[in-house]
Structures are given as structure tokens and as C-alpha cells.
Design a protein around this motif. Structure first.
Motif, PDB file in Angstrom:
ATOM      1  N   ALA A  75      10.095 -23.697 -13.702  1.00 52.54           N
ATOM      2  CA  ALA A  75      10.671 -22.393 -13.366  1.00 52.54           C
ATOM      3  C   ALA A  75      11.618 -21.888 -14.458  1.00 52.54           C
ATOM      4  O   ALA A  75      11.950 -20.702 -14.492  1.00 52.54           O
ATOM      5  CB  ALA A  75      11.406 -22.468 -12.030  1.00 52.54           C
ATOM      6  N   LYS A  76      12.049 -22.773 -15.345  1.00 52.24           N
ATOM      7  CA  LYS A  76      12.952 -22.377 -16.430  1.00 52.24           C
ATOM      8  C   LYS A  76      12.185 -21.969 -17.689  1.00 52.24           C
ATOM      9  O   LYS A  76      12.783 -21.752 -18.734  1.00 52.24           O
ATOM     10  CB  LYS A  76      13.924 -23.516 -16.752  1.00 52.24           C
ATOM     11  CG  LYS A  76      14.936 -23.760 -15.643  1.00 52.24           C
ATOM     12  CD  LYS A  76      15.926 -24.825 -16.044  1.00 52.24           C
ATOM     13  CE  LYS A  76      16.986 -25.006 -14.976  1.00 52.24           C
ATOM     14  NZ  LYS A  76      17.956 -26.043 -15.370  1.00 52.24           N
ATOM     15  N   VAL A  77      10.863 -21.884 -17.585  1.00 51.95           N
ATOM     16  CA  VAL A  77      10.023 -21.433 -18.704  1.00 51.95           C
ATOM     17  C   VAL A  77       9.535 -20.033 -18.365  1.00 51.95           C
ATOM     18  O   VAL A  77       8.983 -19.816 -17.281  1.00 51.95           O
ATOM     19  CB  VAL A  77       8.830 -22.387 -18.923  1.00 51.95           C
ATOM     20  CG1 VAL A  77       7.935 -21.886 -20.050  1.00 51.95           C
ATOM     21  CG2 VAL A  77       9.319 -23.804 -19.197  1.00 51.95           C
ATOM     22  N   GLN A  78       9.790 -19.082 -19.273  1.00 47.01           N
ATOM     23  CA  GLN A  78       9.419 -17.700 -18.988  1.00 47.01           C
ATOM     24  C   GLN A  78       8.781 -17.043 -20.201  1.00 47.01           C
ATOM     25  O   GLN A  78       9.084 -17.397 -21.343  1.00 47.01           O
ATOM     26  CB  GLN A  78      10.652 -16.879 -18.594  1.00 47.01           C
ATOM     27  CG  GLN A  78      11.281 -17.332 -17.311  1.00 47.01           C
ATOM     28  CD  GLN A  78      12.423 -16.413 -16.890  1.00 47.01           C
ATOM     29  OE1 GLN A  78      12.925 -15.625 -17.674  1.00 47.01           O
ATOM     30  NE2 GLN A  78      12.802 -16.519 -15.632  1.00 47.01           N
ATOM     31  N   ASN A  79       7.928 -16.065 -19.907  1.00 45.32           N
ATOM     32  CA  ASN A  79       7.345 -15.228 -20.950  1.00 45.32           C
ATOM     33  C   ASN A  79       8.153 -13.943 -21.022  1.00 45.32           C
ATOM     34  O   ASN A  79       8.494 -13.363 -19.985  1.00 45.32           O
ATOM     35  CB  ASN A  79       5.881 -14.913 -20.649  1.00 45.32           C
ATOM     36  CG  ASN A  79       5.029 -16.164 -20.704  1.00 45.32           C
ATOM     37  OD1 ASN A  79       5.260 -17.034 -21.521  1.00 45.32           O
ATOM     38  ND2 ASN A  79       4.046 -16.245 -19.833  1.00 45.32           N
ATOM     39  N   ILE A  80       8.456 -13.521 -22.246  1.00 51.78           N
ATOM     40  CA  ILE A  80       9.242 -12.314 -22.464  1.00 51.78           C
ATOM     41  C   ILE A  80       8.444 -11.397 -23.392  1.00 51.78           C
ATOM     42  O   ILE A  80       7.958 -11.845 -24.431  1.00 51.78           O
ATOM     43  CB  ILE A  80      10.597 -12.657 -23.125  1.00 51.78           C
ATOM     44  CG1 ILE A  80      11.400 -13.583 -22.222  1.00 51.78           C
ATOM     45  CG2 ILE A  80      11.377 -11.393 -23.461  1.00 51.78           C
ATOM     46  CD1 ILE A  80      12.660 -14.114 -22.869  1.00 51.78           C
ATOM     47  N   PRO A  81       8.316 -10.101 -23.030  1.00 39.92           N
ATOM     48  CA  PRO A  81       7.613  -9.182 -23.931  1.00 39.92           C
ATOM     49  C   PRO A  81       8.376  -9.070 -25.253  1.00 39.92           C
ATOM     50  O   PRO A  81       9.605  -9.015 -25.267  1.00 39.92           O
ATOM     51  CB  PRO A  81       7.640  -7.845 -23.184  1.00 39.92           C
ATOM     52  CG  PRO A  81       8.129  -8.127 -21.814  1.00 39.92           C
ATOM     53  CD  PRO A  81       8.796  -9.458 -21.821  1.00 39.92           C
ATOM     54  N   ARG A  82       7.638  -9.048 -26.335  1.00 37.56           N
ATOM     55  CA  ARG A  82       8.299  -8.908 -27.639  1.00 37.56           C
ATOM     56  C   ARG A  82       9.103  -7.619 -27.717  1.00 37.56           C
ATOM     57  O   ARG A  82      10.101  -7.547 -28.423  1.00 37.56           O
ATOM     58  CB  ARG A  82       7.277  -8.975 -28.758  1.00 37.56           C
ATOM     59  CG  ARG A  82       6.815 -10.419 -28.993  1.00 37.56           C
ATOM     60  CD  ARG A  82       5.934 -10.548 -30.177  1.00 37.56           C
ATOM     61  NE  ARG A  82       6.708 -10.438 -31.418  1.00 37.56           N
ATOM     62  CZ  ARG A  82       6.411 -11.078 -32.521  1.00 37.56           C
ATOM     63  NH1 ARG A  82       5.368 -11.883 -32.552  1.00 37.56           N
ATOM     64  NH2 ARG A  82       7.119 -10.916 -33.608  1.00 37.56           N
ATOM     65  N   MET A  89      14.235  -8.803 -35.055  1.00 35.21           N
ATOM     66  CA  MET A  89      14.063 -10.238 -34.805  1.00 35.21           C
ATOM     67  C   MET A  89      12.617 -10.662 -35.030  1.00 35.21           C
ATOM     68  O   MET A  89      11.697 -10.008 -34.549  1.00 35.21           O
ATOM     69  CB  MET A  89      14.486 -10.614 -33.391  1.00 35.21           C
ATOM     70  CG  MET A  89      14.332 -12.106 -33.104  1.00 35.21           C
ATOM     71  SD  MET A  89      14.772 -12.539 -31.413  1.00 35.21           S
ATOM     72  CE  MET A  89      16.537 -12.515 -31.552  1.00 35.21           C
ATOM     73  N   GLU A  90      12.436 -11.743 -35.770  1.00 36.67           N
ATOM     74  CA  GLU A  90      11.118 -12.337 -35.992  1.00 36.67           C
ATOM     75  C   GLU A  90      11.123 -13.708 -35.321  1.00 36.67           C
ATOM     76  O   GLU A  90      11.483 -14.708 -35.942  1.00 36.67           O
ATOM     77  CB  GLU A  90      10.896 -12.482 -37.494  1.00 36.67           C
ATOM     78  CG  GLU A  90       9.623 -11.916 -38.101  1.00 36.67           C
ATOM     79  CD  GLU A  90       8.598 -11.286 -37.188  1.00 36.67           C
ATOM     80  OE1 GLU A  90       7.746 -12.004 -36.634  1.00 36.67           O
ATOM     81  OE2 GLU A  90       8.625 -10.063 -37.041  1.00 36.67           O
ATOM     82  N   PRO A  91      10.773 -13.788 -34.035  1.00 36.62           N
ATOM     83  CA  PRO A  91      10.839 -15.070 -33.326  1.00 36.62           C
ATOM     84  C   PRO A  91       9.836 -16.081 -33.876  1.00 36.62           C
ATOM     85  O   PRO A  91       8.738 -15.716 -34.305  1.00 36.62           O
ATOM     86  CB  PRO A  91      10.513 -14.702 -31.881  1.00 36.62           C
ATOM     87  CG  PRO A  91       9.714 -13.442 -31.985  1.00 36.62           C
ATOM     88  CD  PRO A  91      10.220 -12.732 -33.205  1.00 36.62           C
ATOM     89  N   GLN A  92      10.252 -17.356 -33.885  1.00 43.52           N
ATOM     90  CA  GLN A  92       9.398 -18.459 -34.330  1.00 43.52           C
ATOM     91  C   GLN A  92       9.553 -19.621 -33.371  1.00 43.52           C
ATOM     92  O   GLN A  92      10.625 -19.808 -32.777  1.00 43.52           O
ATOM     93  CB  GLN A  92       9.791 -18.904 -35.736  1.00 43.52           C
ATOM     94  CG  GLN A  92       9.641 -17.823 -36.781  1.00 43.52           C
ATOM     95  CD  GLN A  92      10.132 -18.282 -38.150  1.00 43.52           C
ATOM     96  OE1 GLN A  92      10.502 -19.439 -38.339  1.00 43.52           O
ATOM     97  NE2 GLN A  92      10.133 -17.381 -39.099  1.00 43.52           N
ATOM     98  N   GLU A  93       8.493 -20.417 -33.233  1.00 45.34           N
ATOM     99  CA  GLU A  93       8.564 -21.608 -32.386  1.00 45.34           C
ATOM    100  C   GLU A  93       9.715 -22.484 -32.848  1.00 45.34           C
ATOM    101  O   GLU A  93       9.925 -22.673 -34.042  1.00 45.34           O
ATOM    102  CB  GLU A  93       7.254 -22.402 -32.439  1.00 45.34           C
ATOM    103  CG  GLU A  93       6.160 -21.775 -31.617  1.00 45.34           C
ATOM    104  CD  GLU A  93       4.913 -22.641 -31.548  1.00 45.34           C
ATOM    105  OE1 GLU A  93       5.035 -23.878 -31.506  1.00 45.34           O
ATOM    106  OE2 GLU A  93       3.815 -22.065 -31.538  1.00 45.34           O
ATOM    107  N   GLU A 118       4.030 -11.302 -26.654  1.00 46.24           N
ATOM    108  CA  GLU A 118       5.167 -11.916 -25.963  1.00 46.24           C
ATOM    109  C   GLU A 118       5.556 -13.244 -26.594  1.00 46.24           C
ATOM    110  O   GLU A 118       4.825 -13.798 -27.409  1.00 46.24           O
ATOM    111  CB  GLU A 118       4.863 -12.106 -24.469  1.00 46.24           C
ATOM    112  CG  GLU A 118       3.695 -13.022 -24.180  1.00 46.24           C
ATOM    113  CD  GLU A 118       3.332 -13.065 -22.698  1.00 46.24           C
ATOM    114  OE1 GLU A 118       3.797 -12.229 -21.906  1.00 46.24           O
ATOM    115  OE2 GLU A 118       2.567 -13.971 -22.341  1.00 46.24           O
ATOM    116  N   ILE A 119       6.737 -13.718 -26.172  1.00 50.03           N
ATOM    117  CA  ILE A 119       7.183 -15.049 -26.560  1.00 50.03           C
ATOM    118  C   ILE A 119       7.419 -15.847 -25.285  1.00 50.03           C
ATOM    119  O   ILE A 119       7.653 -15.271 -24.223  1.00 50.03           O
ATOM    120  CB  ILE A 119       8.459 -15.024 -27.436  1.00 50.03           C
ATOM    121  CG1 ILE A 119       9.679 -14.553 -26.637  1.00 50.03           C
ATOM    122  CG2 ILE A 119       8.254 -14.185 -28.679  1.00 50.03           C
ATOM    123  CD1 ILE A 119      11.001 -14.755 -27.357  1.00 50.03           C
ATOM    124  N   THR A 120       7.325 -17.165 -25.392  1.00 53.23           N
ATOM    125  CA  THR A 120       7.642 -18.044 -24.276  1.00 53.23           C
ATOM    126  C   THR A 120       8.926 -18.778 -24.626  1.00 53.23           C
ATOM    127  O   THR A 120       9.056 -19.306 -25.736  1.00 53.23           O
ATOM    128  CB  THR A 120       6.497 -19.043 -24.016  1.00 53.23           C
ATOM    129  OG1 THR A 120       5.288 -18.306 -23.792  1.00 53.23           O
ATOM    130  CG2 THR A 120       6.788 -19.914 -22.806  1.00 53.23           C
TER     131      THR A 120
END
Length: 145
Positions: A75-82, A89-93, A118-120
Motif C-alpha cells: 500500500a506504500k507503493v504508488q504510481n504518480i503521473p509525471r 525534474m528528471e526522475p530516475q530509478e 508516470e513514475i512509481t
């Protein structure tokens, strides 16, 4: 020689590893870890294992995930729209982010995957769901008053 008991402040040298041998933390090259037994300053399973040790004692102990950082909570893992992220911001794993809770608190997030839409992110502690192995050495016991 007296044993460490709840309420005592102790100093220990330690090395923490995952069960596969990967080291995640160590006091090597630093001051020993100092904490009060039974106060909740460290994970419960390690606190329990240190109690009863004497100065000079060394031991290797395994602390279950339940007594360390708890199980991994999906439940603490979520997908967020970019589109919800700042444009620059350039998100990276593996990237660490901070988010604000509705109550105004801060929560640490780790980006676990990134795609075009999206990012997780994962708000679990990085060691949640893992059994931990500690090599510990009792350095000093400061008796409770």
C-alpha cells in the motif's frame, strides 16, 4: 562484570548486513553507536539482542524483518503521473524524493520505476521486508541512574 539491561546507555560497534552478505551499514571508522536500551532508539530486535551483553562480548545475530523495519507494505507503493512533478525534474530509478502528507509531515520516497507517463514511488523503509544480520561488539555500558 555487569550485563547491559533496560535503561542503561550502551555503546556498540556493529556491522549490518543483509542475509546475502551485502553490507548496508557499519560503525567502522566512526564512533560506536550509543543508545539507551529499551528506549526505542534502535530497531526492537537489535535492542533485545544487545540486552544481557557484557563489555567485550561479541556476537552475530539475525533480526527478522518483523523485528527490524517491518514487512514490505504494498500500500506504500504508488504510481504518480509525471505531470504532477516539477517540469524541470528528471526522475530516475533509485532517486530519493520528499513528499508532504496531508497532515503536514514529510515522507521519504524512493523512485522504483520511470516511464513516459508516470513514475512509481515506494514509501517503505529501504530495509522493510528484509531479515538483517548484525555483528555487534559491546564497547561500554553506562549504568542507568
Amino acid at each position: 562484570m555487569s550485563e547491559a539491561k533496560s535503561g542503561d546507555t550502551v555503546r556498540v560497534n556493529y556491522t549490518g548486513k543483509l542475509t546475502d552478505g551485502t553490507q548496508f551499514d557499519s560503525s567502522e571508522g566512526r564512533e560506536p553507536l550509543e543508545f539507551q536500551l529499551g528506549s526505542g532508539q534502535i530497531i526492537g530486535g537489535l535492542d533485545r539482542e544487545v540486552e544481557g551483553m557484557k563489555v567485550g562480548d561479541k556476537q552475530t545475530v539475525t533480526v527478522s524483518a518483523e523485528e527490524a523495519y517491518g514487512p514490505h507494505d504494498p500500500a506504500k507503493v504508488q504510481n504518480i503521473p509525471r505531470s504532477a512533478l516539477p517540469a524541470e525534474m528528471e526522475p530516475q530509478e533509485g532517486m530519493q524524493l520528499q513528499a508532504q502528507t496531508p497532515q503536514g509531515g514529510q515522507v521519504a520516497l524512493i523512485v522504483t520505476s520511470v516511464d513516459e507517463q508516470e513514475i512509481t514511488v515506494d514509501a517503505n523503509h529501504p530495509l522493510a521486508g528484509k531479515d538483517l544480520v548484525f555483528e555487534i561488539e559491546m564497547v561500554e555500558i553506562l549504568k542507568a541512574a
